[in-house]
Design a protein around this motif. Structure first.
Motif, mmCIF file in Angstrom:
data_model
loop_
_atom_site.group_PDB
_atom_site.id
_atom_site.type_symbol
_atom_site.label_atom_id
_atom_site.label_comp_id
_atom_site.label_asym_id
_atom_site.label_seq_id
_atom_site.Cartn_x
_atom_site.Cartn_y
_atom_site.Cartn_z
ATOM 1 N N ALA A 84 0.811 -1.215 0.000
ATOM 2 C CA ALA A 84 0.000 0.000 0.000
ATOM 3 C C ALA A 84 0.845 1.265 0.000
ATOM 4 N N THR A 85 2.127 1.149 0.345
ATOM 5 C CA THR A 85 3.006 2.324 0.381
ATOM 6 C C THR A 85 3.823 2.473 -0.898
ATOM 7 N N ALA A 86 3.561 1.657 -1.915
ATOM 8 C CA ALA A 86 4.397 1.644 -3.123
ATOM 9 C C ALA A 86 4.492 3.011 -3.776
ATOM 10 N N HIS A 87 3.395 3.779 -3.759
ATOM 11 C CA HIS A 87 3.412 5.092 -4.404
ATOM 12 C C HIS A 87 4.355 6.064 -3.696
ATOM 13 N N PHE A 88 4.648 5.819 -2.414
ATOM 14 C CA PHE A 88 5.580 6.672 -1.670
ATOM 15 C C PHE A 88 6.994 6.537 -2.227
ATOM 16 N N ALA A 89 7.322 5.338 -2.735
ATOM 17 C CA ALA A 89 8.660 5.089 -3.272
ATOM 18 C C ALA A 89 8.845 5.684 -4.658
ATOM 19 N N GLY A 90 7.761 6.071 -5.330
ATOM 20 C CA GLY A 90 7.907 6.683 -6.636
ATOM 21 C C GLY A 90 6.691 6.484 -7.510
ATOM 22 N N PRO A 91 6.548 7.290 -8.558
ATOM 23 C CA PRO A 91 5.351 7.271 -9.402
ATOM 24 C C PRO A 91 5.402 6.272 -10.561
ATOM 25 N N GLU A 92 6.468 5.494 -10.674
ATOM 26 C CA GLU A 92 6.597 4.580 -11.810
ATOM 27 C C GLU A 92 5.427 3.592 -11.881
ATOM 28 N N GLU A 93 5.130 3.125 -13.082
ATOM 29 C CA GLU A 93 4.020 2.185 -13.264
ATOM 30 C C GLU A 93 4.353 0.814 -12.704
ATOM 31 N N ASP A 94 5.609 0.366 -12.846
ATOM 32 C CA ASP A 94 6.002 -0.941 -12.338
ATOM 33 C C ASP A 94 6.363 -0.811 -10.858
ATOM 34 N N ARG A 95 5.391 -1.144 -10.005
ATOM 35 C CA ARG A 95 5.588 -0.981 -8.564
ATOM 36 C C ARG A 95 5.644 -2.333 -7.861
ATOM 37 N N GLN A 96 6.256 -3.277 -8.499
ATOM 38 C CA GLN A 96 6.318 -4.622 -7.931
ATOM 39 C C GLN A 96 7.100 -4.637 -6.620
ATOM 40 N N TRP A 97 6.505 -5.248 -5.591
ATOM 41 C CA TRP A 97 7.182 -5.430 -4.313
ATOM 42 C C TRP A 97 8.183 -6.563 -4.433
ATOM 43 N N ASN A 98 9.397 -6.361 -3.916
ATOM 44 C CA ASN A 98 10.440 -7.380 -3.979
ATOM 45 C C ASN A 98 10.657 -8.096 -2.648
ATOM 46 N N GLN A 99 10.843 -7.334 -1.580
ATOM 47 C CA GLN A 99 11.111 -7.949 -0.287
ATOM 48 C C GLN A 99 10.972 -6.925 0.832
ATOM 49 N N THR A 100 10.816 -7.448 2.050
ATOM 50 C CA THR A 100 10.815 -6.615 3.247
ATOM 51 C C THR A 100 11.825 -7.208 4.220
ATOM 52 N N ILE A 101 12.659 -6.349 4.785
ATOM 53 C CA ILE A 101 13.701 -6.773 5.723
ATOM 54 C C ILE A 101 13.527 -5.997 7.019
ATOM 55 N N ILE A 102 13.539 -6.711 8.145
ATOM 56 C CA ILE A 102 13.386 -6.086 9.456
ATOM 57 C C ILE A 102 14.662 -6.319 10.254
ATOM 58 N N GLU A 103 15.217 -5.245 10.778
ATOM 59 C CA GLU A 103 16.435 -5.353 11.579
ATOM 60 C C GLU A 103 16.136 -5.112 13.056
ATOM 61 N N PHE A 104 16.584 -6.032 13.894
ATOM 62 C CA PHE A 104 16.526 -5.887 15.342
ATOM 63 C C PHE A 104 17.957 -5.851 15.878
ATOM 64 N N SER A 105 18.097 -5.513 17.138
ATOM 65 C CA SER A 105 19.417 -5.541 17.750
ATOM 66 C C SER A 105 19.930 -6.965 17.889
ATOM 67 N N HIS A 106 19.030 -7.954 17.841
ATOM 68 C CA HIS A 106 19.410 -9.354 18.058
ATOM 69 C C HIS A 106 19.232 -10.234 16.822
ATOM 70 N N GLY A 107 18.850 -9.640 15.684
ATOM 71 C CA GLY A 107 18.701 -10.479 14.504
ATOM 72 C C GLY A 107 17.912 -9.820 13.388
ATOM 73 N N TRP A 108 17.630 -10.618 12.362
ATOM 74 C CA TRP A 108 16.945 -10.150 11.154
ATOM 75 C C TRP A 108 15.726 -11.012 10.850
ATOM 76 N N SER A 109 14.741 -10.405 10.192
ATOM 77 C CA SER A 109 13.637 -11.145 9.588
ATOM 78 C C SER A 109 13.543 -10.724 8.127
ATOM 79 N N PHE A 110 13.289 -11.698 7.257
ATOM 80 C CA PHE A 110 13.216 -11.449 5.823
ATOM 81 C C PHE A 110 11.882 -11.977 5.294
#
Length: 274
Positions: free
Chosen positions: A52-78
């Motif tokens: 839902a936030t794709a338009h914030f990243a830019g107005p291009e027509e191809d707004r395909q989501w690739n990945q989400t990465i979360i960083e914690f002090s103790h690890g990562w989630s992908f």
């Protein structure tokens, strides 16, 4: 097949396959059933908000989501796509080889093919149309008190940087760069508040550590990046950039400017907050 990730990537911890509506399809050993259900629901909710936030990243027509990465002090989630209507989530320690776990995750998705994916339960064409249009965009940011000059300077200095919004824990924007109108800043702030909440739910998935802290959530699209960064007590900074932006330079500048944005102004000084 999910065990391939934790067995062959040093410091990888868990992997979960989930459907787009938040139902678990499989998980590696070591996760309780309740944990798997919680992670699946949180990841699906976060992915939906990310799109839902794709338009914030830019107005291009191809707004395909690739990945989400979360960083914690103790690890990562992908989180990545795993075919139509399915997603693959993985967790790892802070010192995991990022390229290696990404390679293993994408290789697993290729192996899964259509065997374990789920058909979408929504009208994808209608959904794609909604995401492509996004909220109306206007160039005027509104009142001058809403514009944060320090953020504007970062956007001007870093090639490929697009927008930034400072928001509070209440989901309301405290200020933004001059390229955003108030309505769009409100929309992005609300979505980012939800993304932050879902991110925090995945903390135990990344590992168990007393006093663990969430640091940032990064969303990659085909056309750009969105960053949600901790900005002190009860505040967050959301920023967007083109895909070929120098990410290291951009995030470094954002972290440098955060103290200026969150330090209260003295009497007679321009606070720069909405």
């Amino acid at each position: 097949m999910l065990e391939d990730i934790v067995h062959n990537v040093p410091r990888a911890r868990h992997a979960v396959l989930l459907s787009a509506d938040g139902l678990p399809r499989g998980a590696t050993e070591g996760l309780a059933e309740k944990e798997v259900r919680t992670i699946s629901a949180a990841m699906a909710g976060m992915q939906s908000l990310s799109r839902a936030t794709a338009h914030f990243a830019g107005p291009e027509e191809d707004r395909q989501w690739n990945q989400t990465i979360i960083e914690f002090s103790h690890g990562w989630s992908f989180l990545i796509g795993a075919g139509q209507g399915a997603y693959l989530a993985a967790a790892a320690a802070p010192d995991v080889d990022m390229q290696q776990i990404s390679f293993r995750m994408h290789r697993l998705v290729a192996r899964l093919g259509n065997n374990l994916t789920s058909p979408p339960r929504v009208n994808t064409e209608e959904d794609a149309g909604t995401r492509a249009s996004g909220p109306p965009r206007r160039e005027n940011a509104g009142s001058s008190g809403f514009v944060l000059a320090d953020l504007d300077q970062v956007i001007a200095d870093v090639r490929g940087a697009r927008h930034a919004v400072l928001l509070g824990a209440d989901g309301l924007p405290r200020g933004a760069t001059s390229g955003l109108n108030r309505d769009l800043a409100d929309t992005i702030s609300a979505a980012m508040t939800g993304i932050h909440a879902y991110s925090r739910v995945t903390s135990q998935f990344a590992g168990v550590l007393e006093g663990a802290e969430w640091r940032q959530t990064v969303i990659e699209f085909q056309h750009g990046w969105i960053f949600l960064i901790a900005a002190g007590t009860g505040a967050f900074l959301a920023a967007a950039a083109e895909h070929d932006c120098d990410i290291e330079e951009f995030t470094t500048r954002l972290h440098e400017v955060i103290p200026k944005l969150t330090t209260p102004a003295g009497p007679g000084e321009g606070a720069g907050h909405a």
